[in-house]
Design a protein around this motif. Structure first.
Motif, mmCIF file in Angstrom:
data_model
loop_
_atom_site.group_PDB
_atom_site.id
_atom_site.type_symbol
_atom_site.label_atom_id
_atom_site.label_comp_id
_atom_site.label_asym_id
_atom_site.label_seq_id
_atom_site.Cartn_x
_atom_site.Cartn_y
_atom_site.Cartn_z
ATOM 1 N N THR A 33 20.239 -1.400 -0.275
ATOM 2 C CA THR A 33 19.757 -1.387 1.189
ATOM 3 C C THR A 33 21.281 -1.247 1.960
ATOM 4 O O THR A 33 21.841 -2.232 1.174
ATOM 5 N N SER A 34 21.048 -0.196 2.452
ATOM 6 C CA SER A 34 22.702 0.062 3.394
ATOM 7 C C SER A 34 22.799 -1.035 4.164
ATOM 8 O O SER A 34 22.331 -1.798 4.688
ATOM 9 N N PHE A 35 24.204 -0.425 4.224
ATOM 10 C CA PHE A 35 24.256 -1.683 5.505
ATOM 11 C C PHE A 35 23.853 -1.628 7.012
ATOM 12 O O PHE A 35 23.124 -2.125 7.475
ATOM 13 N N ILE A 36 23.687 0.030 7.306
ATOM 14 C CA ILE A 36 22.643 0.276 8.876
ATOM 15 C C ILE A 36 21.526 -0.338 8.465
ATOM 16 O O ILE A 36 21.332 -0.707 8.997
ATOM 17 N N THR A 37 20.937 -0.131 7.574
ATOM 18 C CA THR A 37 19.467 -0.713 7.336
ATOM 19 C C THR A 37 19.010 -1.583 7.389
ATOM 20 O O THR A 37 18.379 -2.276 8.355
ATOM 21 N N ARG A 38 20.341 -2.624 6.255
ATOM 22 C CA ARG A 38 20.274 -4.662 7.271
ATOM 23 C C ARG A 38 21.029 -4.408 8.356
ATOM 24 O O ARG A 38 19.868 -5.951 8.558
ATOM 25 N N ALA A 50 20.377 -3.131 11.068
ATOM 26 C CA ALA A 50 19.118 -2.705 12.234
ATOM 27 C C ALA A 50 17.980 -3.243 12.172
ATOM 28 O O ALA A 50 17.093 -3.966 12.542
ATOM 29 N N LYS A 51 17.607 -4.394 10.187
ATOM 30 C CA LYS A 51 16.113 -4.875 10.474
ATOM 31 C C LYS A 51 16.792 -6.013 10.727
ATOM 32 O O LYS A 51 15.686 -7.130 11.067
ATOM 33 N N GLY A 52 17.871 -6.820 11.064
ATOM 34 C CA GLY A 52 18.192 -7.961 11.570
ATOM 35 C C GLY A 52 18.530 -8.088 12.753
ATOM 36 O O GLY A 52 17.896 -8.998 13.986
ATOM 37 N N ALA A 53 18.953 -6.643 13.566
ATOM 38 C CA ALA A 53 18.520 -6.941 14.748
ATOM 39 C C ALA A 53 17.274 -6.554 15.756
ATOM 40 O O ALA A 53 17.206 -6.920 16.944
ATOM 41 N N ARG A 54 16.530 -5.752 15.446
ATOM 42 C CA ARG A 54 14.953 -5.913 14.931
ATOM 43 C C ARG A 54 14.181 -7.329 15.095
ATOM 44 O O ARG A 54 13.294 -7.863 15.967
ATOM 45 N N ALA A 111 11.975 -13.845 15.394
ATOM 46 C CA ALA A 111 11.554 -14.233 14.449
ATOM 47 C C ALA A 111 12.007 -15.165 13.332
ATOM 48 O O ALA A 111 10.664 -15.985 13.341
ATOM 49 N N ASP A 112 13.201 -15.890 14.157
ATOM 50 C CA ASP A 112 13.560 -17.179 13.810
ATOM 51 C C ASP A 112 13.043 -17.776 14.466
ATOM 52 O O ASP A 112 13.241 -19.413 14.503
ATOM 53 N N ALA A 113 11.869 -17.931 15.634
ATOM 54 C CA ALA A 113 11.702 -18.627 17.185
ATOM 55 C C ALA A 113 9.834 -19.839 16.228
ATOM 56 O O ALA A 113 9.475 -18.847 15.277
#
Length: 83
Positions: A27-32, A34-38, A44-46
């Motif tokens: 996966t590209s840096f941008i995809t990772r 964007a997924k991390g920001a989403r 998701a960590d709560a």
């Protein structure tokens, strides 16, 4: 001897992760990013077993994102207004 084996295992795991993250087929840096920001905004960590913590985290992060976007828009407006 066991410590040496643990170190070797950790080193292999790190090298595999670096290879996975830098490989062209991965996966590209941008995809990772964007997924991390989403995942961050969606909390998701709560802890999902505590609904107050979960929803409070989501609401706080969404409000923070909206305020940041608003401030950025204001800054662009202020900088371009030619005043």
């Amino acid at each position: 001897m066991a410590k040496r084996q643990d170190t070797d295992t950790a080193s292999r795991r790190i090298l595999e992760r670096v290879e996975r993250e830098t490989s062209p087929g991965g996966t590209s840096f941008i995809t990772r990013t964007a997924k991390g920001a989403r995942d961050h905004v969606n909390a998701a960590d709560a802890d999902r077993s505590d609904p107050i913590d979960y929803w409070g985290t989501r609401i706080g992060r969404v409000l923070g994102l909206l305020i940041a976007i608003g401030l950025l828009a204001w800054l662009v407006y202020f900088a371009t207004r030619g005043g």
